[in-house]
Design a protein around this motif. Structure first.
Motif, short mmCIF file in Angstrom:
data_model
loop_
_atom_site.label_atom_id
_atom_site.label_comp_id
_atom_site.label_asym_id
_atom_site.label_seq_id
_atom_site.Cartn_x
_atom_site.Cartn_y
_atom_site.Cartn_z
N ASP A 70 -21.06 -29.06 -19.45
CA ASP A 70 -21.25 -27.83 -20.23
C ASP A 70 -21.45 -28.08 -21.71
O ASP A 70 -21.86 -27.18 -22.45
CB ASP A 70 -20.05 -26.92 -20.04
CG ASP A 70 -18.74 -27.58 -20.48
OD1 ASP A 70 -18.45 -28.67 -19.95
OD2 ASP A 70 -18.04 -27.01 -21.33
N LEU A 71 -21.18 -29.32 -22.17
CA LEU A 71 -21.31 -29.61 -23.59
C LEU A 71 -22.72 -30.08 -23.98
O LEU A 71 -23.07 -30.06 -25.15
CB LEU A 71 -20.30 -30.71 -24.00
CG LEU A 71 -18.83 -30.39 -23.76
CD1 LEU A 71 -17.97 -31.57 -24.19
CD2 LEU A 71 -18.42 -29.13 -24.52
N PHE A 72 -23.51 -30.49 -22.99
CA PHE A 72 -24.83 -31.03 -23.28
C PHE A 72 -25.86 -29.93 -23.51
O PHE A 72 -25.90 -28.94 -22.79
CB PHE A 72 -25.31 -31.95 -22.14
CG PHE A 72 -24.46 -33.17 -21.95
CD1 PHE A 72 -24.46 -34.17 -22.91
CD2 PHE A 72 -23.66 -33.32 -20.83
CE1 PHE A 72 -23.67 -35.31 -22.74
CE2 PHE A 72 -22.87 -34.44 -20.65
CZ PHE A 72 -22.87 -35.44 -21.62
N SER A 73 -26.69 -30.13 -24.52
CA SER A 73 -27.77 -29.19 -24.80
C SER A 73 -28.98 -29.45 -23.92
O SER A 73 -29.73 -28.54 -23.59
CB SER A 73 -28.21 -29.32 -26.27
OG SER A 73 -27.13 -29.32 -27.15
N LYS A 74 -29.16 -30.71 -23.57
CA LYS A 74 -30.38 -31.12 -22.89
C LYS A 74 -30.11 -32.37 -22.05
O LYS A 74 -29.20 -33.15 -22.36
CB LYS A 74 -31.47 -31.41 -23.94
CG LYS A 74 -32.83 -31.78 -23.40
CD LYS A 74 -33.81 -31.99 -24.56
CE LYS A 74 -34.14 -30.69 -25.26
NZ LYS A 74 -35.14 -30.88 -26.36
N VAL A 75 -30.90 -32.52 -20.99
CA VAL A 75 -30.81 -33.70 -20.12
C VAL A 75 -32.18 -34.37 -20.07
O VAL A 75 -33.19 -33.71 -19.85
CB VAL A 75 -30.37 -33.33 -18.69
CG1 VAL A 75 -30.28 -34.58 -17.83
CG2 VAL A 75 -29.06 -32.60 -18.70
N ILE A 76 -32.18 -35.69 -20.31
CA ILE A 76 -33.38 -36.50 -20.13
C ILE A 76 -33.14 -37.40 -18.92
O ILE A 76 -32.10 -38.08 -18.86
CB ILE A 76 -33.67 -37.37 -21.38
CG1 ILE A 76 -34.03 -36.50 -22.58
CG2 ILE A 76 -34.78 -38.38 -21.10
CD1 ILE A 76 -34.11 -37.28 -23.88
N VAL A 77 -34.05 -37.40 -17.97
CA VAL A 77 -33.90 -38.22 -16.77
C VAL A 77 -35.06 -39.21 -16.70
O VAL A 77 -36.23 -38.82 -16.77
CB VAL A 77 -33.86 -37.37 -15.49
CG1 VAL A 77 -33.62 -38.26 -14.27
CG2 VAL A 77 -32.76 -36.30 -15.58
N LEU A 78 -34.71 -40.50 -16.56
CA LEU A 78 -35.70 -41.55 -16.38
C LEU A 78 -35.56 -42.12 -14.97
O LEU A 78 -34.45 -42.23 -14.44
CB LEU A 78 -35.49 -42.68 -17.41
CG LEU A 78 -35.51 -42.28 -18.89
CD1 LEU A 78 -35.18 -43.50 -19.76
CD2 LEU A 78 -36.86 -41.70 -19.27
#
Length: 520
Positions: free
Chosen positions: A455-463
């Motif tokens: 809940d604290l993350f603004s954004k997720v980057i997935v590689l």
């Protein structure tokens, strides 16, 4: 005659276009009243017959006096019982004050505990517009600025994204987003962030904000609102009396365009990363997820400019690759393994880092303020005299982060900062990173326990590593809930199972999601 330490404000002699001076009264309950400042004005408690009568038992019958003489304003404490605090300093002698200064009446000579405050301001032609903004525990954050935020201000001295009031894990704080004219809490400049409590008065440009029990009371000059239609194009640097350079970076996005990152493997060239295009905004805490061999660390090194890739990385209008020697000071990196001297104290470690990272002209006092601020933000205030070797694993990781924070970088990169920590400590550490992001910084973090603080993350980057070409590709960039929906999972760790190979405990669907992202 003396003058307390304070941020420079507009001098009375320079304010020929401003309205008459007046005193605004505040307490924990909010706005109390306003009194014109003409000639000589006395201050005392209710029933004393003073020009300014204050409803507080800590105020003496004849407490103080304000006098205008030759374009200057002076305050004199009239031998009061508890004294007077001006901009956070207890004073007894005559003190010169200016618009924006705060005069407080302490409990038992304690400059940190005041029941009532007066702020010296220029009265706008149309008076003050009062706004009540909810700020109880159900409201995590309230952002204020001249842009389209929770509270949109028309004050030309306020930056586009000026400050926020935030319920951190340690209590409510005010955060300065590197605004041009700064933030003042009870007359003192805020360096990054500062704890607040009911009765505090926060100045954003020429806009006072009073902190109440469950709300914020914002007073904005009606003159500024009326002029908005003709002044909307005003820039932050156009406001006179700026206390910081107008060119201080603020609101600059990180734009990443990596075409490919190649390395030589024995006798052939190998592609580690390919076709990664995304952007990150100030104030974002970004989770970087990746399957085995997807190139997360390689991605970090390429974005930091430490190991360049084909393509470009820009911070605002600055090219990270072309201007690396200048921009490297805007980058903070915390590796997985701590690099700390075990025989130094926490204070010695932070002070050495501050003196190394800050310009040579930075004073010892300013270095000490930065050390105290970083230690407070990372929860190390009680460990300042403790040797690094005696810290717990979580405390050492916080110290590693604080070592980077004292240099005031705009970009933070952290490689598994919660490695070896239990769930509670990991969550607490991620909350610290959320607090840092809320300073207007961009924070990118690799972790193998993402759901502890999703809940604290603004954004997720997935590689993900493609079976077709062996390179790491971008397969997702967006909000946490959108990531779960894109991969059809309930938890973020499920994303890794989707894209890892079967022999790594996964489903082997990396190429499927690479195509899905490219064809979205």
């Amino acid at each position: 005659m003396s003058r307390p330490g304070r941020m420079p404000t507009m001098r009375l002699a320079d304010a020929t276009d401003d309205g008459p001076l007046e005193l605004l009264g505040f307490c924990a309950g909010g706005f109390v009243g306003e009194w014109p400042l003409v000639g000589s004005v006395t201050v005392g408690r209710v029933g004393s017959g003073s020009d300014v009568e204050i409803p507080s038992g800590v105020v003496s019958s004849s407490h103080g006096e304000l006098t205008i003489a030759d374009g200057h304003v002076w305050y004199r404490d009239l031998h009061s019982t508890n004294g007077t605090v001006i901009n956070g300093e207890l004073v007894r002698a005559d003190v010169e004050v200016s618009a924006g200064d705060l005069i407080a009446f302490p409990v038992g000579h304690d400059p940190e505990h005041a029941e009532f405050s007066l702020v010296l301001m220029h009265r706008p032609p149309g008076g003050w517009l009062r706004r009540s903004v909810e700020f109880d525990r159900s409201v995590l954050q309230v952002v204020l600025g001249r842009g389209n935020y929770d509270v949109s201000l028309r004050d030309a001295y306020v930056s586009q994204r000026h400050a926020s009031f935030f319920h951190s894990s340690k209590g409510p704080v005010v955060i300065d987003y590197r605004s041009t004219n700064g933030v003042r809490l009870n007359g003192r400049p805020v360096h990054g962030s500062a704890s607040i409590r009911p009765g505090d008065v926060v100045m954003l440009g020429q806009t006072p904000v009073c902190v109440c029990e469950d709300e914020l009371l914002v007073l904005e000059g009606v003159r500024a609102v009326a002029a908005a239609s003709s002044d909307s194009g005003a820039t932050e640097s156009s406001a006179p009396g700026s206390v910081l350079p107008a060119q201080v970076p603020s609101g600059e996005a990180l734009v990443i365009q990596i075409e490919r990152k190649n390395v030589w493997d024995c006798v052939r060239e190998k592609t580690l990363l390919k076709d990664i295009n995304l952007s990150i905004e100030p104030g974002e805490l970004v989770l970087v997820l990746g399957g085995s061999g997807a190139g997360k660390t390689t991605f970090f090194n390429a974005v930091m400019g430490y190991d360049k890739a084909q393509g470009s990385v820009h911070l605002g209008d600055m090219d990270v690759y072309e201007e690396y020697e200048s921009i490297k000071y805007q980058i903070g990196y915390v590796p997985q393994h701590d690099l700390l001297r075990l025989n130094d104290s926490v204070h010695e470690t932070l002070l050495s880092a501050t003196m190394l990272k800050m310009p040579s002209r930075t004073s010892q006092a300013e270095c000490e303020r930065r050390v105290a601020w970083a230690a407070s933000l990372l929860g190390l205030g009680r460990e300042m005299s403790t040797m690094v070797g005696r810290l717990s694993g979580g405390q050492r990781k916080r110290l590693s982060i604080a070592v980077e924070l004292v240099g005031d970088p705009q970009l933070f990169f952290l490689d598994e900062p919660d490695s070896g920590l239990d769930g509670v400590m990991s969550r607490s550490l991620m909350q610290n990173l959320r607090d840092i992001a809320d300073l207007g910084k961009m924070v990118l973090v690799i972790t193998h326990g993402p759901d502890r603080a999703a809940d604290l993350f603004s954004k997720v980057i997935v590689l993900a590593k493609s079976e077709a070409d062996g390179a790491g590709h971008l397969v997702f960039c967006g909000a946490v809930d959108e990531a779960k929906a894109f991969f059809g999972v309930r938890e973020l760790e499920g994303i890794i199972r989707r894209i890892n190979r079967p022999d790594e405990g996964g489903e082997g669907r990396a190429d499927e999601y690479i195509r899905k992202w490219e064809g979205r």
